[in-house]
Design a protein around this motif. Structure first.
Motif, PDB file in Angstrom:
ATOM      1  N   GLY A   1       5.983 -14.976   5.650  1.00  0.00           N
ATOM      2  CA  GLY A   1       6.220 -13.613   5.204  1.00  0.00           C
ATOM      3  C   GLY A   1       7.112 -13.508   3.999  1.00  0.00           C
ATOM      4  N   HIS A   2       7.903 -14.554   3.733  1.00  0.00           N
ATOM      5  CA  HIS A   2       8.834 -14.435   2.615  1.00  0.00           C
ATOM      6  C   HIS A   2       8.141 -14.491   1.265  1.00  0.00           C
ATOM      7  N   ALA A   3       7.021 -15.226   1.211  1.00  0.00           N
ATOM      8  CA  ALA A   3       6.265 -15.272  -0.034  1.00  0.00           C
ATOM      9  C   ALA A   3       5.781 -13.865  -0.364  1.00  0.00           C
ATOM     10  N   PHE A   4       5.311 -13.159   0.669  1.00  0.00           N
ATOM     11  CA  PHE A   4       4.820 -11.804   0.472  1.00  0.00           C
ATOM     12  C   PHE A   4       5.964 -10.885   0.041  1.00  0.00           C
ATOM     13  N   ARG A   5       7.127 -11.076   0.697  1.00  0.00           N
ATOM     14  CA  ARG A   5       8.296 -10.276   0.292  1.00  0.00           C
ATOM     15  C   ARG A   5       8.666 -10.568  -1.150  1.00  0.00           C
ATOM     16  N   GLY A   6       8.627 -11.843  -1.505  1.00  0.00           N
ATOM     17  CA  GLY A   6       8.924 -12.242  -2.877  1.00  0.00           C
ATOM     18  C   GLY A   6       8.006 -11.541  -3.861  1.00  0.00           C
ATOM     19  N   PHE A   7       6.745 -11.422  -3.440  1.00  0.00           N
ATOM     20  CA  PHE A   7       5.780 -10.730  -4.280  1.00  0.00           C
ATOM     21  C   PHE A   7       6.136  -9.242  -4.377  1.00  0.00           C
ATOM     22  N   LEU A   8       6.487  -8.670  -3.236  1.00  0.00           N
ATOM     23  CA  LEU A   8       6.731  -7.228  -3.201  1.00  0.00           C
ATOM     24  C   LEU A   8       7.936  -6.798  -4.030  1.00  0.00           C
ATOM     25  N   ILE A   9       8.927  -7.678  -4.189  1.00  0.00           N
ATOM     26  CA  ILE A   9      10.087  -7.224  -4.948  1.00  0.00           C
ATOM     27  C   ILE A   9       9.840  -7.290  -6.455  1.00  0.00           C
ATOM     28  N   GLN A  10       8.695  -7.856  -6.854  1.00  0.00           N
ATOM     29  CA  GLN A  10       8.343  -7.800  -8.270  1.00  0.00           C
ATOM     30  C   GLN A  10       8.066  -6.350  -8.633  1.00  0.00           C
ATOM     31  N   ARG A  11       8.487  -5.981  -9.853  1.00  0.00           N
ATOM     32  CA  ARG A  11       8.311  -4.617 -10.318  1.00  0.00           C
ATOM     33  C   ARG A  11       6.839  -4.180 -10.325  1.00  0.00           C
ATOM     34  N   GLU A  12       5.944  -5.146 -10.611  1.00  0.00           N
ATOM     35  CA  GLU A  12       4.540  -4.795 -10.779  1.00  0.00           C
ATOM     36  C   GLU A  12       3.801  -4.752  -9.448  1.00  0.00           C
ATOM     37  N   ALA A  13       4.491  -5.123  -8.358  1.00  0.00           N
ATOM     38  CA  ALA A  13       3.783  -5.342  -7.102  1.00  0.00           C
ATOM     39  C   ALA A  13       3.028  -4.110  -6.630  1.00  0.00           C
ATOM     40  N   SER A  14       3.658  -2.946  -6.667  1.00  0.00           N
ATOM     41  CA  SER A  14       3.019  -1.773  -6.088  1.00  0.00           C
ATOM     42  C   SER A  14       1.755  -1.405  -6.854  1.00  0.00           C
ATOM     43  N   VAL A  15       1.790  -1.538  -8.175  1.00  0.00           N
ATOM     44  CA  VAL A  15       0.596  -1.173  -8.937  1.00  0.00           C
ATOM     45  C   VAL A  15      -0.507  -2.217  -8.753  1.00  0.00           C
ATOM     46  N   ILE A  16      -0.121  -3.475  -8.525  1.00  0.00           N
ATOM     47  CA  ILE A  16      -1.139  -4.487  -8.233  1.00  0.00           C
ATOM     48  C   ILE A  16      -1.855  -4.126  -6.931  1.00  0.00           C
ATOM     49  N   LEU A  17      -1.076  -3.683  -5.931  1.00  0.00           N
ATOM     50  CA  LEU A  17      -1.678  -3.265  -4.657  1.00  0.00           C
ATOM     51  C   LEU A  17      -2.659  -2.122  -4.874  1.00  0.00           C
ATOM     52  N   VAL A  18      -2.246  -1.147  -5.699  1.00  0.00           N
ATOM     53  CA  VAL A  18      -3.124  -0.005  -5.978  1.00  0.00           C
ATOM     54  C   VAL A  18      -4.418  -0.490  -6.617  1.00  0.00           C
ATOM     55  N   ALA A  19      -4.291  -1.393  -7.608  1.00  0.00           N
ATOM     56  CA  ALA A  19      -5.474  -1.904  -8.304  1.00  0.00           C
ATOM     57  C   ALA A  19      -6.400  -2.626  -7.328  1.00  0.00           C
ATOM     58  N   VAL A  20      -5.808  -3.479  -6.477  1.00  0.00           N
ATOM     59  CA  VAL A  20      -6.622  -4.242  -5.528  1.00  0.00           C
ATOM     60  C   VAL A  20      -7.338  -3.311  -4.551  1.00  0.00           C
ATOM     61  N   LEU A  21      -6.626  -2.296  -4.050  1.00  0.00           N
ATOM     62  CA  LEU A  21      -7.235  -1.341  -3.119  1.00  0.00           C
ATOM     63  C   LEU A  21      -8.417  -0.632  -3.774  1.00  0.00           C
ATOM     64  N   LEU A  22      -8.236  -0.226  -5.049  1.00  0.00           N
ATOM     65  CA  LEU A  22      -9.318   0.466  -5.755  1.00  0.00           C
ATOM     66  C   LEU A  22     -10.530  -0.448  -5.944  1.00  0.00           C
ATOM     67  N   ILE A  23     -10.247  -1.709  -6.322  1.00  0.00           N
ATOM     68  CA  ILE A  23     -11.352  -2.644  -6.536  1.00  0.00           C
ATOM     69  C   ILE A  23     -12.106  -2.871  -5.231  1.00  0.00           C
ATOM     70  N   ILE A  24     -11.370  -3.010  -4.131  1.00  0.00           N
ATOM     71  CA  ILE A  24     -12.016  -3.195  -2.823  1.00  0.00           C
ATOM     72  C   ILE A  24     -12.865  -1.966  -2.492  1.00  0.00           C
ATOM     73  N   TYR A  25     -12.285  -0.777  -2.711  1.00  0.00           N
ATOM     74  CA  TYR A  25     -13.020   0.453  -2.396  1.00  0.00           C
ATOM     75  C   TYR A  25     -14.339   0.527  -3.168  1.00  0.00           C
ATOM     76  N   PHE A  26     -14.241   0.371  -4.519  1.00  0.00           N
ATOM     77  CA  PHE A  26     -15.465   0.501  -5.318  1.00  0.00           C
ATOM     78  C   PHE A  26     -16.424  -0.662  -5.060  1.00  0.00           C
ATOM     79  N   GLY A  27     -15.868  -1.838  -4.742  1.00  0.00           N
ATOM     80  CA  GLY A  27     -16.700  -2.987  -4.425  1.00  0.00           C
ATOM     81  C   GLY A  27     -17.575  -2.705  -3.214  1.00  0.00           C
ATOM     82  N   PHE A  28     -17.002  -2.066  -2.183  1.00  0.00           N
ATOM     83  CA  PHE A  28     -17.780  -1.717  -0.997  1.00  0.00           C
ATOM     84  C   PHE A  28     -18.671  -0.512  -1.246  1.00  0.00           C
ATOM     85  N   ALA A  29     -18.166   0.445  -2.009  1.00  0.00           N
ATOM     86  CA  ALA A  29     -18.901   1.692  -2.203  1.00  0.00           C
ATOM     87  C   ALA A  29     -20.139   1.487  -3.054  1.00  0.00           C
ATOM     88  N   ASN A  30     -20.077   0.509  -3.962  1.00  0.00           N
ATOM     89  CA  ASN A  30     -21.225   0.306  -4.843  1.00  0.00           C
ATOM     90  C   ASN A  30     -21.476  -1.169  -5.091  1.00  0.00           C
TER      91      ASN A  30
END
Lengths: 341, 256
Positions: A25-54
């Motif tokens: 879990g610490h690797a994930f925490r390490g990732f999360l404290i990066q400034r860009e982490a939250s927007v990377i999550l948003v991007a990944v969620l969107l890609i997953i959504y559109f990937g399934f939707a179309n």
């Protein structure tokens, strides 16, 4: 870490790094404290959504399309992020974007070799940035106002020299390919520029001083940093990058339109930066975040286009999606501040 | 040369500074020796900060002369003053809150590495940790954003930065303002350690008479851009200073 505490008794010794514990879990925490982490999550969620939707979303053809949505805002964002960090903005970047290909066109017609014409065009764009910067810092006009002026001024110049007609970018197939006609050339340029700008921001004195100027301009001045020089330089950089993006787009499309770019491309650049975690209050921001912000915007545009959303509703849906993405991003950022430190 | 045989570090003579029609400093003279701490007292707007800023090259005096180690100098920029070993820790905390401790320590003096001249973050972190250990300033981590530190820690880092950059003349603008007893203690300890090193001349400006008399070797009182009192702390009392200030208030009220 690499130092042995040897401070005077009583004082808590300074260490060169926070204590790091590694484990599940610490690797994930390490990732999360990066400034860009939250927007990377948003991007990944969107890609997953559109990937399934179309099913067509993750295909080679669409990735080319997607990359073309992403490239231009990503490069413009690089400049705008530098400006936002030092508490400035260039609203006329989209106008410089439209002007630059005409400068190349006329330079080539004037008899300049095309590469030279491009360099001259970029130098003129940088000169526009210089003008914006000097008016802003010497006459103390807020850049929001200065660039509102140049926003119309540059459009006027572009329309006058082009007489309102589109132009075909000069040069052979090879050059056109390098500059934008080859499917991936624009995104490759964007990635190279993002890399260079990331290095500039994080690993050079210029970048550090840009953050210092935005974070505390009095402190920066007291430390001997030339605050005005930093700001003017970033205006020049932003204008040159915007002009270069305009040239790339002209070669990709095979034509330059005097009304190309404009407020739309500029706001996509600024929005990419802000979605990517650059503070509008200055003093903080990341170039990599801006790239991911541009990816988020590109995925939204491209994804909804594939979904075949009603053309009239399109902007409304994009707008709502940007708002939601920003809110999610800011909430995740808060969560990160409060729980992970 | 001073009475106790220690070299004079900095002397300002007849400094005059105007801002438009306002005379901020009207012929002020001060001097400080190595290993000595001078306190500058006075009300808001008396000209204390202007005086300090004239000595750091931030303001240029309209007239008057400044000597460093007995040689006249022209301090026409902060960089020039720095080249003479003059460093200031400003009231508004000359730190950038959004930067880390080590970036602040090396602000505008960054270390770079070949071949591209990129910032040498690792070396800056290492030297910052060493420097802070040396003078006994504790922070959780040198990578911490300064915004996350306490007021005392920030002030201590600002002082440490000045000392680390080989300051031989250290100017402290309200180093104890807006600080609790414990935080003040941290700074006073730090100042004390620097004074015992003996190679640094220090000037501090402050509001608190008792605290200043306690910390400094000598004090001067600035009123309306002029020095109205000068004396050794050991021979000066708070009452004495208050009396001078009271006299001025009364004069001012009569003037109305």
């Amino acid at each position: 870490m690499d130092t042995t505490p040897r401070g005077a008794g009583g004082a808590k010794a300074a260490s060169s790094a926070p204590p790091r514990r590694w484990g599940a879990g610490h690797a994930f925490r390490g990732f999360l404290i990066q400034r860009e982490a939250s927007v990377i999550l948003v991007a990944v969620l969107l890609i997953i959504y559109f990937g399934f939707a179309n099913p067509n979303f993750i295909t080679n053809n669409n990735i080319v399309t997607l990359s073309q949505f992403v490239a231009a805002p990503a490069i413009i964002a690089c400049g705008e992020i530098m400006l936002l960090i030092c508490k400035e903005i260039d609203l006329s970047a989209g106008q410089t974007f439209a002007l630059a290909p005409f400068l190349v066109f006329f330079g080539a017609r004037f008899g300049l070799p095309i590469v030279v014409a491009i360099l001259v065009a970029l130098a003129i764009c940088a000169a526009i940035g210089l003008l914006i910067g000097l008016v802003t810092v010497l006459l103390e006009v807020p850049s929001f106002v200065t660039t509102l002026g140049t926003f119309f001024l540059i459009t006027g110049i572009t329309l006058t020299i082009s007489r309102g007609f589109p132009a075909t970018p000069p040069g052979g197939k090879f050059l056109a390919g390098i500059l934008g006609a080859f499917s991936y050339s624009e995104i490759i340029w964007a990635l190279v520029i993002v890399f260079l700008m990331h290095m500039l921001l994080r690993h050079t004195r210029w970048g550090l001083h840009t953050i210092a100027v935005g974070g505390n301009d009095i402190a920066a001045a007291e430390a001997g940093i030339k605050v005005n020089r930093i700001k003017v330089g970033n205006f020049m950089l932003t204008a040159a990058l915007a002009g270069f993006t305009g040239i790339l787009e002209a070669y990709r499309v095979g034509s330059s339109d005097p009304l190309a770019g404009g407020a739309n491309i500029m706001f996509f650049g600024v929005a990419s930066g802000v979605i990517g975690g650059t503070a509008l209050t200055g003093g903080a921001g990341t170039i990599v975040g801006g790239l991911i912000g541009a990816i988020v915007l590109g995925v939204l545009q491209d994804g909804f286009t594939l979904q075949g959303i009603n053309a009239f509703l399109f902007d409304g849906i994009i707008g709502a999606a940007i708002l939601i993405a920003m809110v999610v991003n800011i909430r995740l950022g808060r969560l990160q501040q409060s729980h992970l430190r | 040369m001073s009475g106790n045989g220690v070299a004079e570090a900095i002397r300002a003579e007849n400094i005059v500074k105007r801002f438009g029609s306002i005379v901020a400093l009207n012929g002020v003279s001060i001097k400080v020796h190595r290993g000595e701490m001078l306190g500058i007292l006075g009300d808001n707007g008396a000209g204390k900060s202007t005086l300090i800023k004239c000595m750091t090259g931030f303001h240029q005096p309209d007239s008057g002369r400044i000597f460093v180690d007995g040689t006249e100098v022209v301090l026409d920029s902060v960089d020039r003053a720095r080249s003479f070993g003059i460093e200031c820790v400003y009231q508004d905390l000359a730190l950038v809150n959004t930067l880390s401790v080590y970036h602040n320590m090396f602000l505008n003096r960054e270390l770079r590495k070949p071949p591209f001249g990129l910032l040498d973050h690792a070396e800056m972190r290492r030297r910052t940790a060493d420097a802070l250990n040396d003078i006994g300033v504790g922070v959780p981590s040198v990578e911490e954003e300064v915004a996350r530190l306490s007021g005392g820690q920030r002030q201590a880092i600002a002082v440490a930065r000045a000392v680390y950059s080989n300051a031989r003349i250290l100017l402290l603008d309200e180093p104890l303002a807006a600080m609790g007893a414990r935080e003040s203690g941290l700074i006073i300890d730090l100042i004390e350690r620097l004074r015992t090193r003996g190679d640094i001349a220090m000037i501090m400006i402050a509001h608190n008479y008792a605290q200043t008399l306690d910390v400094c070797d000598r004090v001067v009182l600035v009123q309306h851009g002029e020095i109205t009192f000068e004396g050794r702390s050991a021979e000066t009392s708070v009452e004495q200073l208050l009396e001078i200030v009271r006299r001025e208030y009364r004069a001012a009220r009569r003037g109305l």
